[in-house]
Design a protein around this motif. Sequence first.
Motif, mmCIF file in Angstrom:
data_model
loop_
_atom_site.group_PDB
_atom_site.id
_atom_site.type_symbol
_atom_site.label_atom_id
_atom_site.label_comp_id
_atom_site.label_asym_id
_atom_site.label_seq_id
_atom_site.Cartn_x
_atom_site.Cartn_y
_atom_site.Cartn_z
ATOM 1 N N GLU A 1 0.818 -1.207 0.000
ATOM 2 C CA GLU A 1 0.000 0.000 0.000
ATOM 3 C C GLU A 1 0.856 1.263 0.000
ATOM 4 O OE1 GLU A 1 -2.655 -0.314 3.326
ATOM 5 O OE2 GLU A 1 -3.423 -2.244 2.649
ATOM 6 N N GLN A 2 1.996 1.207 0.661
ATOM 7 C CA GLN A 2 2.866 2.375 0.762
ATOM 8 C C GLN A 2 3.765 2.541 -0.454
ATOM 9 O OE1 GLN A 2 5.160 2.520 4.368
ATOM 10 N NE2 GLN A 2 6.267 4.341 3.765
ATOM 11 N N TYR A 3 4.393 1.442 -0.892
ATOM 12 C CA TYR A 3 5.388 1.527 -1.963
ATOM 13 C C TYR A 3 4.927 0.942 -3.293
ATOM 14 C CZ TYR A 3 8.628 2.420 1.906
ATOM 15 O OH TYR A 3 9.263 2.931 3.002
ATOM 16 N N GLY A 4 4.006 -0.009 -3.262
ATOM 17 C CA GLY A 4 3.597 -0.691 -4.484
ATOM 18 C C GLY A 4 4.369 -1.989 -4.666
ATOM 19 N N GLN A 5 3.719 -2.976 -5.231
ATOM 20 C CA GLN A 5 4.294 -4.312 -5.397
ATOM 21 C C GLN A 5 5.572 -4.307 -6.235
ATOM 22 O OE1 GLN A 5 3.463 -7.141 -3.866
ATOM 23 N NE2 GLN A 5 5.089 -8.231 -4.911
ATOM 24 N N ASP A 6 5.690 -3.372 -7.169
ATOM 25 C CA ASP A 6 6.863 -3.348 -8.047
ATOM 26 C C ASP A 6 8.156 -2.992 -7.316
ATOM 27 O OD1 ASP A 6 5.659 -0.775 -7.795
ATOM 28 O OD2 ASP A 6 6.844 -0.062 -9.488
ATOM 29 N N LEU A 7 8.069 -2.523 -6.074
ATOM 30 C CA LEU A 7 9.278 -2.157 -5.339
ATOM 31 C C LEU A 7 9.647 -3.153 -4.237
ATOM 32 C CD1 LEU A 7 8.739 1.690 -5.141
ATOM 33 C CD2 LEU A 7 10.354 0.449 -6.568
ATOM 34 N N VAL A 8 8.917 -4.259 -4.157
ATOM 35 C CA VAL A 8 9.193 -5.241 -3.105
ATOM 36 C C VAL A 8 10.627 -5.780 -3.206
ATOM 37 C CG1 VAL A 8 8.234 -7.238 -4.345
ATOM 38 C CG2 VAL A 8 8.338 -7.273 -1.858
ATOM 39 N N ASP A 9 11.102 -6.027 -4.401
ATOM 40 C CA ASP A 9 12.455 -6.578 -4.553
ATOM 41 C C ASP A 9 13.523 -5.603 -4.067
ATOM 42 O OD1 ASP A 9 11.496 -8.991 -5.571
ATOM 43 O OD2 ASP A 9 11.625 -8.312 -7.642
ATOM 44 N N SER A 10 13.327 -4.325 -4.306
ATOM 45 C CA SER A 10 14.286 -3.323 -3.808
ATOM 46 C C SER A 10 14.285 -3.302 -2.286
ATOM 47 C CB SER A 10 13.938 -1.927 -4.335
ATOM 48 O OG SER A 10 14.098 -1.874 -5.726
ATOM 49 N N TRP A 11 13.102 -3.353 -1.697
ATOM 50 C CA TRP A 11 12.983 -3.320 -0.237
ATOM 51 C C TRP A 11 13.624 -4.565 0.378
ATOM 52 C CZ3 TRP A 11 10.956 -5.739 4.038
ATOM 53 C CH2 TRP A 11 10.761 -4.959 5.182
ATOM 54 N N VAL A 12 13.331 -5.727 -0.193
ATOM 55 C CA VAL A 12 13.887 -6.984 0.327
ATOM 56 C C VAL A 12 15.406 -7.005 0.168
ATOM 57 C CG1 VAL A 12 13.959 -9.491 -0.024
ATOM 58 C CG2 VAL A 12 11.760 -8.301 0.079
ATOM 59 N N ALA A 13 15.904 -6.487 -0.946
ATOM 60 C CA ALA A 13 17.362 -6.425 -1.140
ATOM 61 C C ALA A 13 18.008 -5.594 -0.045
ATOM 62 C CB ALA A 13 17.689 -5.852 -2.515
ATOM 63 N N GLY A 14 17.392 -4.485 0.313
ATOM 64 C CA GLY A 14 17.922 -3.668 1.406
ATOM 65 C C GLY A 14 17.814 -4.376 2.737
ATOM 66 N N CYS A 15 16.702 -5.041 2.953
ATOM 67 C CA CYS A 15 16.457 -5.740 4.218
ATOM 68 C C CYS A 15 17.480 -6.850 4.467
ATOM 69 C CB CYS A 15 15.036 -6.309 4.192
ATOM 70 S SG CYS A 15 14.543 -7.210 5.669
ATOM 71 N N THR A 16 17.835 -7.566 3.439
ATOM 72 C CA THR A 16 18.784 -8.681 3.588
ATOM 73 C C THR A 16 20.231 -8.219 3.524
ATOM 74 O OG1 THR A 16 18.730 -9.131 1.203
ATOM 75 C CG2 THR A 16 17.199 -10.372 2.591
ATOM 76 N N ASP A 17 20.449 -6.957 3.242
ATOM 77 C CA ASP A 17 21.800 -6.438 3.047
ATOM 78 C C ASP A 17 22.330 -5.714 4.283
ATOM 79 O OD1 ASP A 17 24.111 -6.036 1.528
ATOM 80 O OD2 ASP A 17 23.446 -4.057 0.879
ATOM 81 N N VAL A 18 21.810 -6.064 5.450
ATOM 82 C CA VAL A 18 22.310 -5.421 6.664
ATOM 83 C C VAL A 18 23.625 -6.081 7.082
ATOM 84 C CG1 VAL A 18 20.059 -4.684 7.485
ATOM 85 C CG2 VAL A 18 20.935 -6.891 8.184
ATOM 86 N N ASP A 19 24.434 -5.312 7.747
ATOM 87 C CA ASP A 19 25.719 -5.845 8.247
ATOM 88 C C ASP A 19 25.473 -6.758 9.425
ATOM 89 O OD1 ASP A 19 27.182 -4.335 6.401
ATOM 90 O OD2 ASP A 19 27.242 -2.604 7.745
ATOM 91 N N VAL A 20 26.397 -7.658 9.619
ATOM 92 C CA VAL A 20 26.379 -8.510 10.826
ATOM 93 C C VAL A 20 26.675 -7.582 11.990
ATOM 94 C CG1 VAL A 20 27.540 -10.397 11.998
ATOM 95 C CG2 VAL A 20 27.096 -10.534 9.533
#
Length: 121
Positions: A95-114
């Motif tokens: 609702e906030q970003y749109g389905q087409d941006l889910v991959d960008s969000w997930v890429a950022g989410c999984t790209d956090v440092d240890v």
Amino acid sequence: MGRQGRWAATLVLVAAVAGGTAGCSSEETAQERSDRIKAEAQQRVDERIKVRKAGTAAGALLRDTALARGGTSLVEAVPDEVECRAEWERQLLDEQYGQDLVDSWVAGCTDVDVAVRTTSG
């Protein structure tokens, strides 16, 4: 072609050029079109960057929450794609970003440092 024929042909040519020029004022020029396309592309890039940064912030929060619960290593606390997609859905981010941006969000989410353990004291 007689003198009148040449005069008529010249008038037709002048009218066509004037009409074509008049039409250009209301239509987008090639440069304007190029500038608009570039601006739209830059806007999409900026939006993806913003969404990826939001994903990274969420990933850091997921990581820190997992560490606070305990029983997980620093590496295991970094969220994977499944966890990040579940978080996307939990927060209703379509609702906030749109389905087409889910991959960008997930890429950022999984790209956090240890996380780095700190010692107090």
